[in-house]
Design a protein around this motif. Structure first.
Motif, PDB file in Angstrom:
ATOM      1  N   SER A   1    -112.506 -33.166   3.074  1.00 14.36           N
ATOM      2  CA  SER A   1    -112.949 -34.024   4.079  1.00 14.36           C
ATOM      3  C   SER A   1    -112.769 -33.540   5.258  1.00 14.36           C
ATOM      4  CB  SER A   1    -111.778 -34.983   3.932  1.00 14.36           C
ATOM      5  OG  SER A   1    -110.175 -33.960   4.228  1.00 14.36           O
TER       6      SER A   1
ATOM      7  N   GLN B   1    -111.020 -32.185  -2.643  1.00 12.45           N
ATOM      8  CA  GLN B   1    -111.507 -32.826  -1.416  1.00 12.45           C
ATOM      9  C   GLN B   1    -110.439 -33.069   0.067  1.00 12.45           C
ATOM     10  OE1 GLN B   1    -109.578 -35.899  -4.278  1.00 12.45           O
ATOM     11  NE2 GLN B   1    -111.247 -36.261  -5.299  1.00 12.45           N
TER      12      GLN B   1
ATOM     13  N   ARG C   1    -105.924 -36.758  -6.178  1.00  7.63           N
ATOM     14  CA  ARG C   1    -105.888 -35.977  -4.574  1.00  7.63           C
ATOM     15  C   ARG C   1    -106.396 -34.527  -5.137  1.00  7.63           C
ATOM     16  NH1 ARG C   1    -103.295 -38.969   0.296  1.00  7.63           N
ATOM     17  NH2 ARG C   1    -105.075 -40.932  -0.028  1.00  7.63           N
TER      18      ARG C   1
ATOM     19  N   ARG D   1    -115.918 -34.136   8.124  1.00 11.66           N
ATOM     20  CA  ARG D   1    -115.707 -35.171   9.149  1.00 11.66           C
ATOM     21  C   ARG D   1    -116.450 -34.519  10.572  1.00 11.66           C
ATOM     22  NH1 ARG D   1    -109.196 -36.484  11.720  1.00 11.66           N
ATOM     23  NH2 ARG D   1    -110.052 -37.231  13.835  1.00 11.66           N
TER      24      ARG D   1
END
Length: 507
Positions: free
Chosen positions: A193, A189, A185, A197
């Motif tokens: 993310s 990222q 991770r 979203r």
């Protein structure tokens, strides 16, 4: 410099940053008409705390002055439409969230709410007020509610800007550190993310709404990361660079890299004000023209296949919610006009300059050297806010004068009124009185000009803006002079009290 091709077809958006010095609505209507006349065909409106949020989000509204009403927000769109301008609202959804807050428990405080200790959990880290903690569901829900209210009050808009620039210290919060402890991770990222979203939520709610976002957080991402980001086909990137010496080769390369990864619908973002220095008061037209000349070189060097949708000419009013006011809009209108004409003509030619001076009714494209209305054929009506621009230029020249800025460096202060003399109140009364006269004359001149500036400023802006501008740009400059006067009076009172007593007679 030879002429370049004019800016490729697409929108020319004027950016309105309303997180400081929000124009009164009647003045804003006049500005919109001017933008259209200068060649713009859209406005990018960053409402911030001037939007009339309702319900639980009402706490986001400004407490220093009234936000625009729902009717006024609609009137902005009506006036823009009548002038052929599209309105694109901008809502920050990740970084620059200094004015972001959850529902008020207890009722709203008259401050930026993320300063409130009980709400620190919505920050990524405690000492950074601008970055949202992406792990908190209540934070995401509130972003979604902000977007819903703004979009629904812009029924005619076809695009929405979701911000997402300068997400400082992302990954440094406790929850982010735990999330990042899983192998593989990355902070990139984590950023993607949250943004994907938010963007997917917008797409689900409004399938036909185009989404724009700032590009800077993506600049360090490699081809594979960009291609697999989840943003391809979802957002349009707006690459911003406000530097008058913008690196053309690197900017072209970056645009090619975005396009090659599938992010082929792209915007540029230049600046017509608010990017010189955090505390700049008077706009330099040439600096911003140079920025646009560089962007013209970028556009001319782009290969086929890169779809440039337009350019946003940004006009920042603050660097962020907690910084001082940058140049007010009237001071930047010659710069805006010159920048738009540069894009239209492919250079800042005599023809382009003539169009600016005739449209604004001024003799020079530099606000510092434009003549007064009485000495030109122009009329102040052609240049809304012109009188304020002139007054600020005059006051700023006084505040920046050697006599005022370096009063404590003059020979008599350094020779006869040093901190040593002032502390012991051992001074030459004759020289102290001479210094007193000089200081009082300077202060009287400043106070006279400040009164004129404030009177004109409150016609165009809320009274709180005038107060803030004076306290930020004038008070710190005259404070040393006021301290000298206080020390002179104290010293004279100690050494020759009859002089001070006599000066009080009749007051």
């Amino acid at each position: 410099m030879d002429a370049l091709p004019a800016w490729p077809k697409g929108k020319k958006l004027v950016h309105l940053d309303l997180k400081g010095a929000p124009p009164r609505i009647d003045y804003l209507h006049k500005l919109i008409g001017l933008f259209s006349g200068l060649g713009a065909n859209g406005i990018l409106v960053e409402y911030e705390d001037m939007f009339p949020y309702e319900g639980e989000l009402k706490v986001l509204q400004s407490t220093q002055h009234s936000p625009y009403s729902r009717e006024e927000v609609l009137s902005i769109q009506e006036v823009a439409k009548s002038q052929g301008l599209e309105v694109i609202p901008l809502v920050q959804t990740f970084g620059h969230m200094e004015n972001f807050s959850p529902p008020p428990h207890p009722p709203p405080l008259s401050q930026f709410v993320l300063k409130h200790k009980s709400l620190w959990g919505l920050r990524e880290v405690g000492h950074c007020l601008g970055t949202l903690n992406p792990h908190r569901e209540e934070g995401v829900r509130l972003v979604e509610e902000m977007l819903r209210q703004v979009v629904e009050l812009h029924p005619g808009s076809t695009s929405l800007h979701i911000g997402a620039d300068e997400v400082y210290l992302l990954g440094e919060g406790e929850e982010s550190r735990r999330w990042l402890s899983t192998p593989g991770r990355t902070v990139q990222q984590l950023f993607l993310s949250h943004v994907t979203r938010v963007a997917k939520g917008v797409r689900e709610a409004w399938p036909n709404l185009n989404m724009i976002m700032w590009d800077d957080m993506l600049r360090g991402m490699d081809h594979d990361t960009l291609k697999g980001s989840g943003l391809v086909g979802l957002v349009q990137l707006m690459l911003w660079d406000y530097n008058p010496t913008l690196d053309v080769k690197n900017t072209v390369y970056l645009l090619e890299r975005y396009s090659g990864a599938g992010l082929s619908e792209l915007w540029a973002a230049s600046a017509f004000k608010g990017s010189t220095n955090v505390h700049t008061c008077v706009t330099s037209t040439q600096r911003h023209v140079d920025n646009h000349l560089q962007w013209l070189q970028v556009a001319a060097a782009l290969p086929e296949g890169i779809h440039m949708l337009g350019i946003a000419l940004t006009g920042w009013q603050r660097y962020d919610h907690l910084s001082v006011l940058c140049e007010l809009l009237p001071l930047a209108l010659p710069s805006l006009a010159s920048s738009l004409q540069t894009l239209t003509h492919g250079q800042f030619s005599p023809e382009a300059q003539s169009r600016v001076t005739k449209t604004l009714g001024i003799s020079s494209v530099e606000v510092e050297t434009m003549e007064s209305p009485s000495s030109t054929t122009g009329d102040s009506v052609l240049f809304p806010g012109r009188r304020l621009a002139e007054l600020v230029v005059e006051l700023t020249a006084i505040l920046q004068s050697e006599e005022l800025r370096h009063f404590e460096d003059n020979m008599f202060v350094r020779g006869w009124f040093t901190p040593y003399h002032r502390q012991r109140k051992i001074v030459s009364p004759l020289i102290a009185q001479q210094l007193q006269c000089q200081a009082m004359t300077l202060l009287a001149l400043v106070e006279q000009r400040v009164a004129m500036v404030k009177k004109e400023m409150v016609r165009l802006y809320p009274a709180s803006t005038a107060q803030e501008w004076v306290e930020q740009h004038v008070s710190p400059v005259v404070a040393p002079l006021q301290r000298v006067l206080e020390d002179i009076r104290a010293s004279l009172l100690e050494m020759v009290p009859q002089i001070v007593s006599a000066s009080m007679v009749g007051q």
